[in-house]
Enzyme design. Structure first.
Site, mmCIF file in Angstrom:
data_model
loop_
_atom_site.group_PDB
_atom_site.id
_atom_site.type_symbol
_atom_site.label_atom_id
_atom_site.label_comp_id
_atom_site.label_asym_id
_atom_site.label_seq_id
_atom_site.Cartn_x
_atom_site.Cartn_y
_atom_site.Cartn_z
ATOM 1 N N HIS A 104 -16.058 -16.970 -57.578
ATOM 2 C CA HIS A 104 -15.867 -17.059 -56.127
ATOM 3 C C HIS A 104 -17.043 -16.379 -55.445
ATOM 4 O O HIS A 104 -17.953 -15.876 -56.125
ATOM 5 C CB HIS A 104 -14.521 -16.473 -55.698
ATOM 6 N N HIS A 112 -17.236 -13.799 -53.117
ATOM 7 C CA HIS A 112 -17.253 -12.428 -52.609
ATOM 8 C C HIS A 112 -18.492 -11.705 -53.117
ATOM 9 O O HIS A 112 -18.954 -11.934 -54.243
ATOM 10 C CB HIS A 112 -15.982 -11.689 -53.028
ATOM 11 N N ASP A 116 -19.222 -8.857 -54.357
ATOM 12 C CA ASP A 116 -19.262 -8.120 -55.621
ATOM 13 C C ASP A 116 -19.294 -9.048 -56.829
ATOM 14 O O ASP A 116 -19.309 -8.578 -57.972
ATOM 15 C CB ASP A 116 -18.103 -7.124 -55.725
ATOM 16 N N HIS A 120 -6.256 -15.799 -54.951
ATOM 17 C CA HIS A 120 -7.088 -14.793 -54.302
ATOM 18 C C HIS A 120 -7.238 -15.154 -52.828
ATOM 19 O O HIS A 120 -6.685 -16.169 -52.369
ATOM 20 C CB HIS A 120 -8.445 -14.713 -55.005
#
Length: 251
Positions: free
Chosen positions: A60, A62, A64, A139
């Site tokens: 994904h 994000h 991080d 998520h």
């Protein structure tokens, strides 16, 4: 198949952990799975040249999990390697176009092919002898969990997620499930996993999964490793492993 955990942490800094990233060596060719901040700096410690990597699989978008992707592409370019294939969920192409578009001096110098994949898709990677299947994770943004099947083993990588049947079903009869475990038992949290919520999901499966390796630890998980192992050990056929940066697993 050799799996090196380049990063096992999250967006909050913690000594000894950088953000998410796995390096999977398939017949001596490396596949990078996620590329969070700090992952690029782990390559020398892992004894791997970043220029070996020409394929990245993103769970994904994000930060991080993606923050070091452009630095990796730039580092390769500075060493004369300009090609890269990036696989990811819906939205990856638009995100990458905007990010690299801010750096015109790189944009025209590299050849990056972005391939979006969708839940239920089975596909192969150019240059690799393996098959990959992906399903939807649970998520806050579109997230894919992946099953990588090669001649010498099979593993599933959850990405960021709450425990969900999609991922557990995908992991049945796999050698290893690499599953996020962000917070300690008893923590009330959405979009992420604790040992308690993972155990509750695994109760529906009769040790149909080989081993589990927990990763993606928030600092709150520090000191709760033995508790996590104890909570989960009766639900898997193999081991419960706590990932550390630069740890290697062989399948």
């Amino acid at each position: 198949m050799e799996i090196t955990f380049l990063g096992t942490g999250v967006a909050i800094p913690e000594k000894g952990r950088v953000q998410s990233g796995l390096l999977v060596r398939l017949e001596d060719k490396p596949l990078l799975v996620d590329c969070g901040s700090g992952v690029l700096s782990r390559f020398p410690d892992a004894g791997v040249s970043h220029t070996e990597v020409d394929t990245v699989l993103l769970s994904h978008l994000h930060l991080d999990h993606v923050a070091d992707l452009l630095p990796l592409i730039k580092a390769n370019w500075l060493r004369g390697k300009t090609d890269m294939r990036v696989y990811g969920p819906e939205g990856t192409d638009d995100w990458f176009s905007k990010v690299i578009g801010a750096y015109g001096y790189i944009l025209d110098e590299v050849d990056v092919d972005v391939i979006e994949v969708y839940p239920g898709k089975e596909f192969t990677l150019e240059g690799f002898d393996c098959e990959i299947t992906c399903v939807t994770a649970s998520h806050s943004v579109p997230t894919l969990a992946y099953r990588v099947t090669a001649e010498d083993g099979e593993f599933v990588y959850s990405g960021d997620t709450e425990p969900c049947r999609n991922i557990m079903d995908l992991a049945i009869e796999s050698d290893l499930l690499i599953h996020e475990c962000s917070f300690p038992p008893g923590t009330k949290v959405t979009n992420h996993t604790t040992p308690s919520t993972l155990a509750e999901m695994l109760e529906n499966y009769n040790k149909e999964i080989g081993s589990i390796c927990l990763t993606h630890f928030y600092p709150e998980m520090k000191g709760h490793g033995k508790e996590a192992i104890h909570r989960l050990k009766d639900y898997v056929d193999g081991e419960v492993i706590l990932a550390e940066d630069l740890m290697k697993l062989e399948l």
